[in-house]
Design an enzyme around this catalytic site. Structure first.
Site, PDB file in Angstrom:
ATOM      1  N   GLU A   8       0.663  -1.297   0.022  1.00 39.83           N
ATOM      2  CA  GLU A   8      -0.047   0.138  -0.045  1.00 39.83           C
ATOM      3  C   GLU A   8       0.997   1.250  -0.051  1.00 39.83           C
ATOM      4  O   GLU A   8       0.868   2.072   0.890  1.00 39.83           O
ATOM      5  CB  GLU A   8      -0.870  -0.008   1.072  1.00 39.83           C
ATOM      6  CG  GLU A   8      -1.726  -1.325   1.176  1.00 39.83           C
ATOM      7  CD  GLU A   8      -2.948  -1.010   2.210  1.00 39.83           C
ATOM      8  OE1 GLU A   8      -3.015   0.044   3.030  1.00 39.83           O
ATOM      9  OE2 GLU A   8      -3.841  -1.762   2.438  1.00 39.83           O
ATOM     10  N   GLU A  24      -5.328  -8.654   1.083  1.00 45.77           N
ATOM     11  CA  GLU A  24      -5.992  -8.258   2.261  1.00 45.77           C
ATOM     12  C   GLU A  24      -7.507  -7.865   2.184  1.00 45.77           C
ATOM     13  O   GLU A  24      -7.817  -7.309   1.004  1.00 45.77           O
ATOM     14  CB  GLU A  24      -5.463  -6.963   2.873  1.00 45.77           C
ATOM     15  CG  GLU A  24      -3.907  -7.054   3.537  1.00 45.77           C
ATOM     16  CD  GLU A  24      -3.604  -5.888   4.029  1.00 45.77           C
ATOM     17  OE1 GLU A  24      -4.375  -4.923   4.380  1.00 45.77           O
ATOM     18  OE2 GLU A  24      -2.392  -5.564   4.227  1.00 45.77           O
TER      19      GLU A  24
HETATM   20  C1  FCB Z   1      -4.324  -2.006   5.778  1.00 48.93           C
HETATM   21  C2  FCB Z   1      -3.034  -2.310   5.948  1.00 48.93           C
HETATM   22  C3  FCB Z   1      -2.845  -3.348   7.241  1.00 48.93           C
HETATM   23  C4  FCB Z   1      -4.105  -3.131   7.992  1.00 48.93           C
HETATM   24  C5  FCB Z   1      -5.292  -2.795   7.464  1.00 48.93           C
HETATM   25  C6  FCB Z   1      -6.684  -2.981   8.222  1.00 48.93           C
HETATM   26  O1  FCB Z   1      -4.243  -0.579   4.971  1.00 48.93           O
HETATM   27  O2  FCB Z   1      -2.026  -2.796   4.879  1.00 48.93           O
HETATM   28  O3  FCB Z   1      -1.658  -3.113   7.630  1.00 48.93           O
HETATM   29  O4  FCB Z   1      -3.762  -1.862   8.760  1.00 48.93           O
HETATM   30  O5  FCB Z   1      -5.353  -1.731   6.432  1.00 48.93           O
END
Ligand code: FCB
Length: 452
Positions: A171, A355
């Site tokens: 990210e 994620e």
């Molecule tokens: C993302 C991050 C991760 C976590 C989630 C909830 O932006 O990559 O580290 O904090 O959000």
């Protein structure tokens, strides 16, 4: 592109990959152990008012000491793969000074995963920049990108093909815009122009590291992890349409466009010349490296209108479903994002959901955590991934965020994203209902179908 796991991997096969994810600073604790140096997040946590309740990276989940037990937990959940990140401050004590103890930790972790038949999926940079680099300008200093490539070489030469998927960055939108424009992440500046320069240097770091990583681990898959938050129009006024497009330039396309096409979204710096970063000749070619996968992190959408001054305003949705952190639950936006990426970029490599998950107000009752909203959230989002596949998007895996409750950046320990509950006092772990459900879903053939 074929999706081949390294020939020497004990977990070789071509199945859709199911996993869970974590990041070093969020779970490891042990911030002074075995020669780790400070990161920008240690500094940020120590500044009053930056992190809720003054929380910091200690003890987190004490994973640095409890890693074997946590790997057993992964086995218990039955995942194919585990996505974790490597802490740069554990590996490089200073430019050129490798910390053997740090490397040995991740080597034990990777070997422990392979022993359990779990694929290691590693991210090299999940926001924990060594403070000594920040002291020389951090991501505003072009040299940091070269330093990243040197660090990447040290790690990938050591762990090599044992890691099935290597990601350079997690990210970069957060480690540039949230860190340098919004100021809510380390190092906490509020200078929009700096955010664009940091973003450019992060992409450059990726581009410089990719060939080095490929050379060091020729059998692994190499890529990057990006987050996407699509914008939806709050009304049909033309100003709102403009705001939606602008929001998507940043929250969907800012990083993937240069990675795929070698240029930033068209017209942006003509409209906002004061934000144009310094770009050296050849940078954009370096950034546009062939990749084996792009990791997609997805949590929510934004409902957008214009702010009356040519900017973008996010509108609350009081009647919609929200999670404990206040993010709207909107699974269709995940399908839309995946389909948009597929249609916008001809040369898009296979995608992996790296994620997806939610924060819940989770409590232990009679030794159990019944996180019903998370069960529903995950099921609906996995279904949304399947829908994108049916629409032709090449998706090779799904990782839930997160294996266990952990340090949620500026929210400290107040937000629980885990499939496993962590009692921070005792460090006891309890598999939540969602963890039990994921285990069942991963076995179901209907989800296997999704990879056909
Ligand atoms: C993302 C991050 C991760 C976590 C989630 C909830 O932006 O990559 O580290 O904090 O959000």
């Amino acid at each position: 592109m074929s999706f081949a796991v390294p020939a020497d991997s004990p977990v070789r096969d071509n199945r859709f990959i199911w996993g869970v994810a974590t990041a070093a600073f969020q779970i490891e604790g042990a911030i002074h152990a075995d020669g780790r140096v400070d990161s920008i997040w240690d500094t940020f946590c120590a500044e009053p008012g930056r992190v809720l309740n003054g929380d910091n990276g200690e003890p987190a989940c004490d994973h640095y000491h409890r890693w074997e037990q946590d790997l057993d937990l992964l086995s218990e959940l039955g995942v194919d793969a585990y996505r974790f990140s490597i802490a740069w401050p554990r590996i490089m004590r200073a430019p050129g000074e490798v910390n053997e103890a740090g490397l040995a930790f991740y080597e034990r972790l990777v070997d422990g995963l392979i022993d359990r038949g779990i694929r290691p999926v590693a991210t090299l940079y999940h926001w924990d920049l060594p403070q000594y680099l920040e002291d020389h300008g951090g991501w505003l200093n072009r040299e940091t990108a070269y330093e990243f490539a040197r660090y990447a070489q040290v790690v990938v030469e050591r762990l090599g093909n044992k890691v099935t998927h290597w990601a350079t960055l997690n990210e970069p939108l957060c480690s540039s815009f949230l860190s340098y424009e919004v100021g809510v992440h380390a190092p906490g500046y509020r200078e929009p122009a700096w955010a664009y320069q940091a973003a450019h240097h992060l992409l450059l770091a990726h581009g410089l590291a990719m060939p080095v990583m490929r050379a060091a681990a020729p059998e692994s898959q190499h890529g990057i992890v990006l987050n996407f938050t699509p914008a939806y129009a709050a009304d049909d006024r033309p100003e709102t349409q403009r705001a939606v497009q602008d929001a998507e330039v940043k929250d969907v396309h800012w990083f993937i466009a240069p990675l795929m096409q070698g240029e930033y979204p068209a017209g942006w710096f003509e409209r906002f010349p004061e934000w144009r970063p310094i770009i050296m000749p050849g940078d954009m070619d370096l950034i546009r490296q062939p990749m084996d996968f792009v990791g997609v992190n997805f949590y929510t959408r934004h409902l957008v209108t214009d702010d009356g001054a040519g900017g973008v305003k996010h509108l609350p949705q009081p009647d919609a479903e929200h999670t404990h952190i206040g993010w709207e639950v909107y699974p269709e936006a995940l399908t839309r994002t995946l389909v948009t990426l597929h249609r916008s970029y001809q040369n898009l490599p296979p995608l992996i959901i790296t994620e997806n998950g939610m924060a819940g107000d989770d409590h232990v009752v009679d030794g159990q955590v019944n996180d019903a909203q998370r069960v529903s959230y995950l099921e609906r989002h996995i279904t949304a991934v399947g829908e994108a596949m049916r629409q032709g998007v090449n998706i090779r895996g799904y990782f839930a965020w997160s294996l266990m409750d952990n340090f949620e950046w500026a929210f400290g320990y107040s937000q629980r994203f885990g499939l496993v509950y962590v009692d921070y006092e005792t460090q006891e772990r309890i598999v939540k209902r969602s963890g039990q459900m994921l285990k069942e879903w991963m076995k179901e053939p209907r989800l296997e179908l999704a990879s056909a």
